[in-house]
Scaffold this motif. Structure first.
Motif, PDB file in Angstrom:
ATOM      1  N   UNK A  84       3.348 101.765  12.989  1.00  0.00           N
ATOM      2  CA  UNK A  84       3.141 101.012  14.218  1.00  0.00           C
ATOM      3  C   UNK A  84       3.099  99.523  13.932  1.00  0.00           C
ATOM      4  N   UNK A  85       3.601  98.734  14.888  1.00  0.00           N
ATOM      5  CA  UNK A  85       3.416  97.287  14.906  1.00  0.00           C
ATOM      6  C   UNK A  85       2.520  96.968  16.088  1.00  0.00           C
ATOM      7  N   UNK A  86       1.644  95.994  15.930  1.00  0.00           N
ATOM      8  CA  UNK A  86       0.891  95.419  17.041  1.00  0.00           C
ATOM      9  C   UNK A  86       1.221  93.936  17.057  1.00  0.00           C
ATOM     10  N   UNK A  87       1.820  93.471  18.170  1.00  0.00           N
ATOM     11  CA  UNK A  87       2.160  92.058  18.312  1.00  0.00           C
ATOM     12  C   UNK A  87       1.207  91.456  19.345  1.00  0.00           C
ATOM     13  N   UNK A  88       0.465  90.457  18.913  1.00  0.00           N
ATOM     14  CA  UNK A  88      -0.553  89.838  19.762  1.00  0.00           C
ATOM     15  C   UNK A  88       0.055  88.728  20.608  1.00  0.00           C
ATOM     16  N   UNK A  89      -0.488  88.486  21.811  1.00  0.00           N
ATOM     17  CA  UNK A  89       0.067  87.446  22.678  1.00  0.00           C
ATOM     18  C   UNK A  89      -0.087  86.057  22.070  1.00  0.00           C
ATOM     19  N   UNK A  90       0.825  85.174  22.449  1.00  0.00           N
ATOM     20  CA  UNK A  90       0.776  83.790  21.994  1.00  0.00           C
ATOM     21  C   UNK A  90       2.077  83.096  22.328  1.00  0.00           C
ATOM     22  N   UNK A  91       2.107  81.758  22.275  1.00  0.00           N
ATOM     23  CA  UNK A  91       3.308  81.014  22.661  1.00  0.00           C
ATOM     24  C   UNK A  91       4.455  81.140  21.656  1.00  0.00           C
ATOM     25  N   UNK A  92       4.170  81.118  20.368  1.00  0.00           N
ATOM     26  CA  UNK A  92       5.186  81.304  19.326  1.00  0.00           C
ATOM     27  C   UNK A  92       4.442  81.733  18.066  1.00  0.00           C
ATOM     28  N   UNK A  93       5.178  82.168  17.077  1.00  0.00           N
ATOM     29  CA  UNK A  93       4.572  82.683  15.844  1.00  0.00           C
ATOM     30  C   UNK A  93       3.392  83.598  16.165  1.00  0.00           C
ATOM     31  N   UNK A  94       3.661  84.620  16.952  1.00  0.00           N
ATOM     32  CA  UNK A  94       2.623  85.574  17.339  1.00  0.00           C
ATOM     33  C   UNK A  94       2.146  86.343  16.113  1.00  0.00           C
ATOM     34  N   UNK A  95       0.852  86.631  16.078  1.00  0.00           N
ATOM     35  CA  UNK A  95       0.298  87.409  14.977  1.00  0.00           C
ATOM     36  C   UNK A  95       0.733  88.863  15.119  1.00  0.00           C
ATOM     37  N   UNK A  96       0.991  89.493  13.967  1.00  0.00           N
ATOM     38  CA  UNK A  96       1.424  90.887  13.931  1.00  0.00           C
ATOM     39  C   UNK A  96       0.588  91.637  12.904  1.00  0.00           C
ATOM     40  N   UNK A  97       0.217  92.851  13.250  1.00  0.00           N
ATOM     41  CA  UNK A  97      -0.375  93.803  12.301  1.00  0.00           C
ATOM     42  C   UNK A  97       0.546  95.007  12.270  1.00  0.00           C
ATOM     43  N   UNK A  98       0.726  95.586  11.095  1.00  0.00           N
ATOM     44  CA  UNK A  98       1.582  96.764  10.959  1.00  0.00           C
ATOM     45  C   UNK A  98       0.924  97.777  10.041  1.00  0.00           C
ATOM     46  N   UNK A  99       1.229  99.033  10.292  1.00  0.00           N
ATOM     47  CA  UNK A  99       0.750 100.135   9.461  1.00  0.00           C
ATOM     48  C   UNK A  99       1.918 101.079   9.242  1.00  0.00           C
ATOM     49  N   UNK A 100       2.185 101.421   7.990  1.00  0.00           N
ATOM     50  CA  UNK A 100       3.238 102.370   7.632  1.00  0.00           C
ATOM     51  C   UNK A 100       2.629 103.502   6.813  1.00  0.00           C
ATOM     52  N   UNK A 101       3.127 104.708   7.037  1.00  0.00           N
ATOM     53  CA  UNK A 101       2.761 105.863   6.208  1.00  0.00           C
ATOM     54  C   UNK A 101       4.017 106.334   5.484  1.00  0.00           C
ATOM     55  N   UNK A 102       3.846 106.664   4.207  1.00  0.00           N
ATOM     56  CA  UNK A 102       4.947 107.112   3.365  1.00  0.00           C
ATOM     57  C   UNK A 102       4.686 108.543   2.896  1.00  0.00           C
ATOM     58  N   UNK A 103       5.744 109.312   2.631  1.00  0.00           N
ATOM     59  CA  UNK A 103       5.553 110.694   2.205  1.00  0.00           C
ATOM     60  C   UNK A 103       5.038 110.851   0.774  1.00  0.00           C
TER      61      UNK A 103
END
Length: 194
Positions: A84-103
């Motif tokens: 999943x990606x979470x993109x936070x609101x903002x005018x530019x260069x928005x903050x992002x958090x990501x989580x990946x699962x691998x096998x």
């Protein structure tokens, strides 16, 4: 009055979806080819299919990613990632958090920025990084042969659209103890299929 409120909620949701599609350039299904570049493996070409789905638009943009690769010549499965990606609101260069699962019993947590108009590429770009031990969660599975596993200690992902509308990404990887530097691991170019 309740019918009007329902219409307002529907209109607000529709506007939020339009904004999400405008902001999130990767939404949809993509397919293409890439290369594994790191020196502990011989260069390998792969085919990839990836889907990005907008799950929620408020209060933050939440996107699900499902990615599958197979060997370009043999068609043998190579890798899969879900997250999943979470993109936070903002005018530019928005903050992002990501989580990946691998096998291979690894979860990674990345942090970075999303810029709808990047100065370098001229289009949208997202950069994510995981560079601390706490950003990598490893399962203690008794059947894993931990002595053969590569210890991931750093990761950087860069996603951007090129002038032809193709989705490009580069992945840089650090493995091993002692603060090894990031090395270019993957390069891939995808075309939208849906």
């Amino acid at each position: 009055a309740s019918r009007f409120r329902g219409w307002q909620a529907g209109a607000r949701e529709h506007r939020a979806c339009l904004v999400a599609r405008e902001l999130f350039f990767m939404e949809g299904k993509w397919a293409g080819e890439g290369h594994v570049l790191l020196n502990f493996m011989a260069p390998v070409q792969y085919k990839e299919e990836t889907e990005f789905k907008v799950i929620r638009t408020e209060p933050v943009l939440v996107i699900n990613i499902q990615q599958y690769t197979k060997h370009a010549e043999t068609g043998a499965p190579m890798h899969a990632e879900n997250g999943f990606f979470k993109i936070f609101p903002g005018p530019s260069d928005r903050k992002v958090e990501a989580m990946y699962s691998h096998p291979f019993s690894l979860n990674e947590f990345e942090f970075g920025t999303f810029n709808p108009v990047d100065a370098e590429t001229g289009g949208p770009k997202m950069v994510l990084e995981a560079n601390e031990e706490k950003h990598f969660q490893r399962a203690a599975v008794p059947t894993d042969d931990v002595s053969k596993a590569k210890l991931v200690t750093g990761l950087r992902r860069e996603y951007f659209l090129d002038k032809d509308g193709k989705l490009n990404y580069n992945v840089y990887l650090a493995v091993g103890q002692g603060g090894q530097p990031l090395k270019h691991h993957l390069v891939c170019k995808l075309s939208r299929v849906e």
